[in-house]
Write a protein that holds these residues in place. Structure first.
Motif, PDB file in Angstrom:
ATOM      1  N   LYS A 182       0.789  -1.232   0.000  1.00 31.62           N
ATOM      2  CA  LYS A 182       0.000   0.000   0.000  1.00 31.62           C
ATOM      3  C   LYS A 182       0.819   1.278   0.000  1.00 31.62           C
ATOM      4  N   LEU A 237       0.268   6.623  -0.968  1.00 36.63           N
ATOM      5  CA  LEU A 237      -0.093   5.247  -1.297  1.00 36.63           C
ATOM      6  C   LEU A 237       0.268   4.920  -2.739  1.00 36.63           C
ATOM      7  N   ASP A 281      -6.934   3.656  -1.825  1.00 38.09           N
ATOM      8  CA  ASP A 281      -7.363   2.619  -0.894  1.00 38.09           C
ATOM      9  C   ASP A 281      -8.536   3.182  -0.080  1.00 38.09           C
ATOM     10  N   PHE A 324      -8.193   2.960   3.816  1.00 36.84           N
ATOM     11  CA  PHE A 324      -6.942   3.341   4.472  1.00 36.84           C
ATOM     12  C   PHE A 324      -7.165   4.064   5.800  1.00 36.84           C
TER      13      PHE A 324
END
Length: 599
Positions: free
Chosen positions: A154, A192, A196, A199
């Motif tokens: 990530k 990242l 995401d 997150f």
């Protein structure tokens, strides 16, 4: 001098140094933490923790304590339902770039770690670098973090740093990476690799509560027994698998209780009792490890515990339907019934030579095993109606859960017998089945200590006897079982998972192939499931993402990677002197939000 004596002397020296520093800090900064030392909460855990270094464990009870010792950038609003993220050490919710890949957090100034000998008598302020260090620790290969999957792939540059450490045996914490930057002392920038949607939920997970590098360096492998954070409490006494005592952290800044009500009926009274109070109020938390349900129930009845989950076995004596019986109401005891944002299941080890593998005969064996277990009987009889039969991997109340979904696998011993017959698992002279190659078929089912686990083992035995499968039942404590399961060493294990954040990914990641050896305790590795997982993660929250989740559930059933069991209904019983208590679906420690009256 023996190692034992030397170790005791070291512990004594550390304790004396800690006491001196704690006393000095408390004197110098008296009033920073408003907690009253005379206000004590007594509670119990039904299983043991595994220390409090959350980079190295996902133990539920370790996380419970860690929530009040360490602080994450974000946390959850105490009253809001559904769960709502709010800042904790961050000044506000982060700034997010247009492409959704860069998050900028501004950390509050004047937050200090609890006094500890590791700081050599100097007050230690929280900075952005502490979060960079904490995030990196989770990917450090030497920590074998079960939470590594929360960050793996990530953060820009973090995986490359971990790969380099895997090769060299040394994780370079000083190495700058694009994904974790501190432009100044109080600013954290996270970049990242891809957008995401979960997150911020990840950031609120207890494994990412800020740790100080000095403390990790000072305690090494004993870090789990010496947690040092910025939260409202710190560890005063720790007797592994027996007792945990927390006291107010004198450096904690405190806050004013000011939460807004949700639609829950109890919120009005909670606000009346708590609004405007300087928090925390409770000065000490005493936690006993009581694994036997009956012993814990007796402790609550004897007023040795201030609040607890009512054991399922007490339902008949304490409840009239969904209400408390008059004798408990007359004591002023409050009942809060909540459906867990969690699941119970049985891990089936896909690497095990007996039940593992993806051939038709192995899938047939696992399918027969699952069909031999009566989940409805577990819910109604073993759990005395305090549970619901589980249909999908995702827990009720969590984003992506579909109440209309029904599993394709159900209790059916007759069909299980036909399946085993068809795939060559023939019965021997003793009535038990052999493998298709004629070798004896023996299952090994590992359970945790406690009466409910014993009853589940008995239910498994009854079902497996009906289909002619001999089983050996092994009992061990939860902490040891979790360690073995993390390495995919247990053939079958009765497990549970409570939501770390309120979205289905948190459950489905338990079956994602790359997480084998971390949270994927059965080492399930399905290219089809993994491809669906990656597809779902790229979609925003909503119907399209949820549809992929359903496909993942069907693939999981086709491979029969687990036996899904139940989701539990928790009946929390609270003594009248405890004020402000409301069980949260994601957070577990409520001690910093409640008050206790003299009684």
């Amino acid at each position: 001098m023996s190692n034992s004596v030397r170790f005791k002397k070291i512990l004594l020296a550390q304790l004396l140094a800690f006491t001196a520093i704690a006393g000095s800090a408390a004197g110098a900064h008296a009033g920073t933490n408003p907690a009253d030392p005379s206000k004590v909460i007594r509670t119990a855990f039904e299983a043991a923790d595994d220390g409090f270094d959350m980079a190295r464990t996902q133990n539920f009870y370790s996380g419970w304590v860690s929530e009040v010792v360490f602080e994450t950038l974000l946390t959850y609003d105490y009253l809001a339902r559904p769960a709502k993220l709010v800042p904790e050490t961050a000044e506000a919710m982060p700034e997010i770039s247009e492409d959704g890949k860069t998050y900028t957090f501004h950390i509050k100034k004047g937050i200090y770690f609890s006094p500890d000998p590791a700081f050599k008598g100097v007050r230690r302020e929280l900075t952005a670098e502490d979060y960079i260090y904490t995030f990196k620790r989770v990917l450090d290969p030497k920590n074998r973090s079960p939470s590594a999957n929360f960050l793996a792939g990530k953060i820009a540059g973090l995986d490359e740093l971990a790969v380099q450490a895997q090769k060299t045996g040394h994780f370079d914490y000083e190495a700058p990476i694009a994904g974790l930057q501190a432009p100044d002392r109080y600013t954290l920038k996270v970049v990242l690799n891809a957008k995401d949607y979960n997150f911020l939920n990840v950031v609120a997970y207890s494994a990412f509560g800020a740790m100080a590098r000095e403390a990790i360096d000072a305690y090494g492998q004993q870090t789990g027994q010496h947690p040092v954070g910025t939260g409202p409490y710190m560890l005063e006494q720790y007797v592994p698998r027996s007792k945990i005592v927390l006291v107010a952290n004198p450096e904690y800044r405190g806050y004013t209780w000011d939460f807004k009500p949700s639609s829950d009926a109890i919120d009005k009274q909670i606000i009346k009792d708590m609004q405007g109070k300087k928090m925390p109020q409770v000065g000490k938390v005493e936690i006993s490890i009581i694994e036997e349900n009956q012993s814990r129930w007796l402790a609550f009845q004897g007023k040795q515990i201030d609040f607890d989950k009512m054991p399922d076995t007490a339902a008949l004596s304490a409840l009239d339907g969904e209400k408390l019986k008059p004798e408990y109401v007359d004591q002023g005891i409050q009942l809060q019934r909540v459906v867990d944002a969690g699941i119970t299941y049985t891990v089936l080890n896909m690497k095990d030579p007996t039940i593992g593998g993806y051939s038709n005969e192995k899938i047939a064996l696992r399918r027969a095993i699952v069909m031999a277990y009566n989940n409805q009987e577990e819910a109604s009889l073993l759990r005395h109606g305090q549970a619901l039969k589980l249909e999908m991997i995702i827990a009720p109340g969590v984003g992506g859960y579909d109440p209309a979904y029904r599993s394709s696998i159900d209790y059916d011993p007759a069909l299980a017998n036909k399946l085993l017959d068809h795939f060559g698992y023939k019965r021997g002279a003793d009535g038990y089945r052999n493998m298709p190659d004629g070798q004896p078929l023996l299952l090994k089912y590992t359970s945790n200590q406690g009466s409910i686990s014993q009853e589940q083992s008995e239910l498994w035995k009854r079902g497996l006897d009906l289909i002619g499968i001999k089983t050996k039942f092994i009992v061990s404590n939860f902490a040891d079982n979790l360690k073995a399961a993390t390495s995919c060493e247990l053939m079958m294990w009765g497990a549970a998972w409570n939501a770390d954040y309120p979205e289905a990914e948190n459950f489905l990641q338990l079956l994602y192939g790359p997480n084998s050896g971390h949270g994927n305790h059965g080492c399930y590795q399905s290219p089809a499931f993994d491809a669906l997982y990656v597809k779902a993660m790229a979609l925003p929250f909503g119907p399209e993402r949820n549809q992929v989740y359903q496909q993942m559930n069907r693939q999981f059933e086709a491979d029969t990677a687990w036996a899904l069991n139940t989701t539990r209904i928790r009946s929390w019983l609270v003594r009248p002197w405890v004020k402000g208590f409301k069980k949260h679906p994601i957070m577990h420690a409520e001690w910093q939000y409640i008050d206790v009256e003299k009684h």
